[in-house]
Design a protein around this motif. Structure first.
Motif, PDB file in Angstrom:
ATOM      1  N   MET A 209       0.744  -1.433  -0.230  1.00  0.00           N
ATOM      2  CA  MET A 209      -0.090  -0.300   0.324  1.00  0.00           C
ATOM      3  C   MET A 209       0.868   1.508   0.313  1.00  0.00           C
ATOM      4  SD  MET A 209      -2.742  -1.669   0.345  1.00  0.00           S
ATOM      5  CE  MET A 209      -3.932  -0.263   0.218  1.00  0.00           C
ATOM      6  N   GLU A 210       0.729   2.276  -0.413  1.00  0.00           N
ATOM      7  CA  GLU A 210       0.723   3.462  -0.741  1.00  0.00           C
ATOM      8  C   GLU A 210       1.242   3.849   0.706  1.00  0.00           C
ATOM      9  OE1 GLU A 210      -0.960   6.382  -1.913  1.00  0.00           O
ATOM     10  OE2 GLU A 210      -1.439   5.357  -4.281  1.00  0.00           O
ATOM     11  N   ASP A 211       0.608   3.665   2.181  1.00  0.00           N
ATOM     12  CA  ASP A 211       1.074   4.061   3.222  1.00  0.00           C
ATOM     13  C   ASP A 211       2.446   3.028   3.952  1.00  0.00           C
ATOM     14  OD1 ASP A 211      -0.978   1.742   4.418  1.00  0.00           O
ATOM     15  OD2 ASP A 211      -1.353   2.563   5.507  1.00  0.00           O
ATOM     16  N   TRP A 212       3.124   2.235   3.349  1.00  0.00           N
ATOM     17  CA  TRP A 212       4.513   0.884   3.887  1.00  0.00           C
ATOM     18  C   TRP A 212       3.480   0.189   4.535  1.00  0.00           C
ATOM     19  CZ3 TRP A 212       9.072   1.063   1.728  1.00  0.00           C
ATOM     20  CH2 TRP A 212       8.732   1.397   0.892  1.00  0.00           C
ATOM     21  N   THR A 213       2.621  -0.405   4.013  1.00  0.00           N
ATOM     22  CA  THR A 213       1.870  -1.291   4.430  1.00  0.00           C
ATOM     23  C   THR A 213       1.496  -2.427   3.584  1.00  0.00           C
ATOM     24  OG1 THR A 213      -0.904  -0.170   4.427  1.00  0.00           O
ATOM     25  CG2 THR A 213       1.170   0.060   6.823  1.00  0.00           C
ATOM     26  N   CYS A 214       0.800  -3.615   4.193  1.00  0.00           N
ATOM     27  CA  CYS A 214       0.702  -4.476   3.395  1.00  0.00           C
ATOM     28  C   CYS A 214      -1.007  -4.726   3.548  1.00  0.00           C
ATOM     29  CB  CYS A 214       1.270  -6.289   3.277  1.00  0.00           C
ATOM     30  SG  CYS A 214       3.591  -6.132   3.183  1.00  0.00           S
ATOM     31  N   LEU A 215      -1.418  -5.026   2.283  1.00  0.00           N
ATOM     32  CA  LEU A 215      -2.780  -4.925   2.650  1.00  0.00           C
ATOM     33  C   LEU A 215      -2.461  -6.851   2.038  1.00  0.00           C
ATOM     34  CD1 LEU A 215      -6.016  -4.527   3.100  1.00  0.00           C
ATOM     35  CD2 LEU A 215      -5.983  -3.717   0.605  1.00  0.00           C
ATOM     36  N   CYS A 216      -3.418  -7.909   2.452  1.00  0.00           N
ATOM     37  CA  CYS A 216      -3.900  -9.141   2.278  1.00  0.00           C
ATOM     38  C   CYS A 216      -4.801  -9.614   2.467  1.00  0.00           C
ATOM     39  CB  CYS A 216      -2.902  -9.908   3.788  1.00  0.00           C
ATOM     40  SG  CYS A 216      -1.257  -9.401   3.649  1.00  0.00           S
ATOM     41  N   ASP A 217      -5.741 -10.322   0.525  1.00  0.00           N
ATOM     42  CA  ASP A 217      -6.770 -11.184   1.303  1.00  0.00           C
ATOM     43  C   ASP A 217      -6.691 -12.158   1.832  1.00  0.00           C
ATOM     44  OD1 ASP A 217      -7.605  -9.405  -0.647  1.00  0.00           O
ATOM     45  OD2 ASP A 217      -6.946 -10.701  -2.457  1.00  0.00           O
ATOM     46  N   ILE A 218      -7.270 -12.566   2.854  1.00  0.00           N
ATOM     47  CA  ILE A 218      -7.591 -13.913   4.277  1.00  0.00           C
ATOM     48  C   ILE A 218      -8.599 -14.152   4.059  1.00  0.00           C
ATOM     49  CG2 ILE A 218      -6.186 -12.280   5.451  1.00  0.00           C
ATOM     50  CD1 ILE A 218      -9.815 -12.515   7.081  1.00  0.00           C
ATOM     51  N   LYS A 219      -8.136 -16.425   4.355  1.00  0.00           N
ATOM     52  CA  LYS A 219      -9.362 -16.654   4.177  1.00  0.00           C
ATOM     53  C   LYS A 219      -9.928 -17.529   5.839  1.00  0.00           C
ATOM     54  CE  LYS A 219      -7.300 -20.655   1.821  1.00  0.00           C
ATOM     55  NZ  LYS A 219      -7.162 -21.948   0.704  1.00  0.00           N
TER      56      LYS A 219
END
Length: 180
Positions: free
Chosen positions: A68-78
């Protein structure tokens, strides 16, 4: 830390439906205004003992998640739910391996659950018409404080990212996401 994010691309600052018909969520459940952070005990590397999880430094674990632009990771989950026991466990195993509470069988309709066995301080209740141990099997034990507790025969994991390499125990929560 981790956070729960609901539909980050569709988030706006009002309630209702978007022009495409998607629900619009409150700002505190978006990726940039999130208030739903919680700690996670990540697995550790055998040699370095570093926690293993997606970060910007490891390219969100080789692109298993989105940077992400804010230096985080956005992950899909199940979510992954599994049966823990397939036969009568010991009291110690019940108390150490089960983490999900259950209602006592007496709170269900009559005959919904049947006591099918007792051994070493463990009572086993199975749903009617069930011969095998299932995720709905309930164990009754008394803990070291002499409290009777009921536990569900299930473990629940959150699998993170596209590679299925990361998973964490599904955290219990009693938060109303609309009104935290």
């Amino acid at each position: 830390v981790a956070a729960i994010v609901h539909k980050p691309a569709l988030t706006t600052y009002k309630w209702g439906k978007s022009s495409a018909g998607y629900p619009i969520y409150a700002p505190y459940i978006s990726s940039d205004k999130n208030m739903n952070y919680f700690s996670v005990h990540w697995p550790r590397d055998t040699y370095t003992h570093d926690e293993l999880f997606p970060t910007v430094d490891n390219e969100c674990w080789d692109n298993a998640c989105t940077k992400m632009e804010d230096w985080t990771c956005l992950c899909d989950i199940k979510e992954e739910n599994n049966i823990v026991f397939t036969s009568m466990p010991t009291k110690k195993d019940v108390l150490t391996k089960l983490r999900i509470g259950a209602f006592g069988p007496d709170l269900y309709d009559e005959n919904d659950y049947t006591l099918v066995g007792s051994s070493g301080g463990v009572d086993v209740f199975k749903p009617k018409d069930s011969e095998d141990y299932t995720k709905s099997t309930i164990f009754k034990v008394t803990d070291k404080f002499r409290e009777i507790i009921y536990l569900k025969n299930m473990e629940s994991w959150v699998v993170i990212g596209t590679t299925n390499q990361f998973k964490m125990q599904n955290p219990s929560h009693f938060i109303d996401f609309a009104q935290p």
